[in-house]
Scaffold this active site. Sequence first.
Site, PDB file in Angstrom:
ATOM      1  CE  LYS A 122      77.071  40.507 -17.572  1.00 14.91           C
ATOM      2  NZ  LYS A 122      76.977  41.457 -16.440  1.00 14.91           N
ATOM      3  NE  ARG A 178      76.938  51.455 -19.675  1.00 17.76           N
ATOM      4  CZ  ARG A 178      77.291  50.526 -18.763  1.00 17.76           C
ATOM      5  NH1 ARG A 178      76.942  49.254 -18.942  1.00 17.76           N
ATOM      6  NH2 ARG A 178      77.983  50.877 -17.689  1.00 17.76           N
ATOM      7  N   GLY A 235      73.825  43.294 -11.111  1.00 20.61           N
ATOM      8  CA  GLY A 235      74.301  44.528 -10.473  1.00 20.61           C
ATOM      9  C   GLY A 235      74.235  45.705 -11.422  1.00 20.61           C
ATOM     10  CB  SER A 265      82.386  51.549  -9.733  1.00 20.16           C
ATOM     11  OG  SER A 265      81.080  51.103 -10.041  1.00 20.16           O
ATOM     12  CD  GLN A 305      77.757  47.395 -11.684  1.00 15.92           C
ATOM     13  OE1 GLN A 305      77.592  47.407 -10.464  1.00 15.92           O
ATOM     14  NE2 GLN A 305      77.785  46.275 -12.385  1.00 15.92           N
ATOM     15  CG  ASP A 344      83.218  41.841 -14.966  1.00 11.32           C
ATOM     16  OD1 ASP A 344      83.135  42.037 -13.734  1.00 11.32           O
ATOM     17  OD2 ASP A 344      82.502  42.425 -15.789  1.00 11.32           O
ATOM     18  NE  ARG A 376      82.739  37.203 -10.080  1.00 11.94           N
ATOM     19  CZ  ARG A 376      82.194  37.890 -11.072  1.00 11.94           C
ATOM     20  NH1 ARG A 376      82.821  38.948 -11.581  1.00 11.94           N
ATOM     21  NH2 ARG A 376      81.019  37.536 -11.566  1.00 11.94           N
ATOM     22  NE  ARG A 409      81.808  38.527 -15.474  1.00 15.66           N
ATOM     23  CZ  ARG A 409      81.305  38.715 -16.697  1.00 15.66           C
ATOM     24  NH1 ARG A 409      81.590  37.878 -17.672  1.00 15.66           N
ATOM     25  NH2 ARG A 409      80.509  39.736 -16.939  1.00 15.66           N
TER      26      ARG A 409
HETATM   27  C1  S3P Z   1      79.726  46.895 -15.512  1.00  9.61           C
HETATM   28  C2  S3P Z   1      80.661  47.405 -14.694  1.00  9.61           C
HETATM   29  C3  S3P Z   1      81.555  46.588 -13.855  1.00  9.61           C
HETATM   30  C4  S3P Z   1      81.476  45.104 -14.148  1.00  9.61           C
HETATM   31  C5  S3P Z   1      80.106  44.645 -14.487  1.00  9.61           C
HETATM   32  C6  S3P Z   1      79.532  45.434 -15.651  1.00  9.61           C
HETATM   33  C7  S3P Z   1      78.915  47.811 -16.317  1.00  9.61           C
HETATM   34  O1  S3P Z   1      81.230  46.864 -12.532  1.00  9.61           O
HETATM   35  O2  S3P Z   1      81.970  44.347 -13.067  1.00  9.61           O
HETATM   36  O3  S3P Z   1      80.105  43.273 -14.841  1.00  9.61           O
HETATM   37  O4  S3P Z   1      78.293  47.375 -17.310  1.00  9.61           O
HETATM   38  O5  S3P Z   1      78.876  49.008 -15.994  1.00  9.61           O
HETATM   39  P1  S3P Z   1      81.930  48.117 -11.769  1.00  9.61           P
HETATM   40  O6  S3P Z   1      82.381  49.077 -12.818  1.00  9.61           O
HETATM   41  O7  S3P Z   1      80.923  48.690 -10.892  1.00  9.61           O
HETATM   42  O8  S3P Z   1      83.118  47.498 -11.096  1.00  9.61           O
END
Ligand code: S3P
Length: 451
Positions: A31, A36, A104, A177, A179, A330, A361, A403
Amino acid sequence: MSNDNNLTRSEILTSGHHGGLTGQFDVPGDKSISHRSFILGGLAIGTTRVTGLLEGDDVMATGRSMQALGAGITHDSDGGWTITGVGTAGLVSPEAPLDLGNSGTGVRLLMGVVAGLPVTATFCGDESLSRRPMARVTDPLELMGAKVTARDGGRLPVTITGARTPLAADHSSKVASAQIKSAVLLAGLNARGTSVVREPHASRDHTESMLRHFGATVRQNVEANGTHIVELEGEAVLTASDVAVPRDPSSAAFPMVAALITEGSDLSIPGIGMNPLRTGLITTLQEMGGDIEISNERTEGGETVADLRVRHSQLRGIDVPAERAASMIDEYPILAVAATQAEGTTRMFGVAELRVKETDRIAVVAEGIIAAGGSVTYDEDSMSVTGSPVAGGMTIDSQHDHRIAMSFLTLGMVSADPITVTGCMTINTSFPGFAAIMNSCGAALASIGDT
Ligand code: S3P
């Protein structure tokens, strides 16, 4: 017994005992890398071909958003995807709000893209995404020059007008993180100078390696105190580059645990991404005594992948250290399910970030396992599960968290009586076909009612 189509479209699934999982379990594409691929393919100049892309709802929402920003995306007859990138200068303000649904990753990474361009976009999503914190991303983007308006508490909907010439970032994140890190790096692509992001532990580094693959200059370092640093040279020109997406280790987690805990299982799970920042669950399950054989490690499309063979095993409880959390963030819901079948207690530390995922969670997993007759204690930042027989025979509301739904369907495979899970359509965000593939390997998942 339900047919495959019913299983995929069913809101309510039930899961009971089976005679073990056997054969080959084909997990869909990663994913994180799929999101990306659409984003970087659209930001690059030229034509990028993507194979193995995850065609889940989350990734499709990112694809539609990149189209609305001006990238060309087509699904080819051979199953691959072609992205016609227009370069950062070619992207435009979308006419309508960008709806990222449940994702997210999609919303946060795209906020970074928009923040670094002279365009305006409004971001929205479903109920769960609208509850999740966005200030952790929009705060550093504002410091780079983006103008941001958000609902109270930094929630969606958020509108961002990007900076014509963003300032290079110098951001120290409190949490590890990917993200947050990725949003800042994507905004930094157009900045003058070098953007720097620091995080307390390394989070997944797919953005860094894919940016390099598309021609950007990215450096990664670790300081003596353990802080991880990423530096990106700004004013980068990305060049289209084909992507072969490996199979998702976070999705492989479900058949892996299902095979470990159900008697008679001997399951092959080929071609799984083995990026060390994603394999914390495999390490943990092996420490717990899980029989997971890793073979045929190879490089495909720049990523290490391997074949897994997983056999039923008696697990034992262990301590999972906080430093490992980012590499399996995750996977805690499904680890908690595995821990119900272990001898002794599994203690998971440093997991506060679980509280701001698609659901809280820690609370949802703990309350669900307790309702099913298992034994869990938890606080703000940790969770402990003690192995004991699980009664089941009840219904769990997944609260539309994919999940959580897949974790409790896995628990139903070992509980005394079946477990029914509601809100199962959400599984399609990350793992379309989950129930049908499980059943093809011997599981007994069935849809109930509303198909
Ligand atoms: C992800 C980063 C994770 C993860 C999400 C996918 C990504 O979040 O929980 O399912 O693809 O960058 P964080 O790194 O913000 O915790």
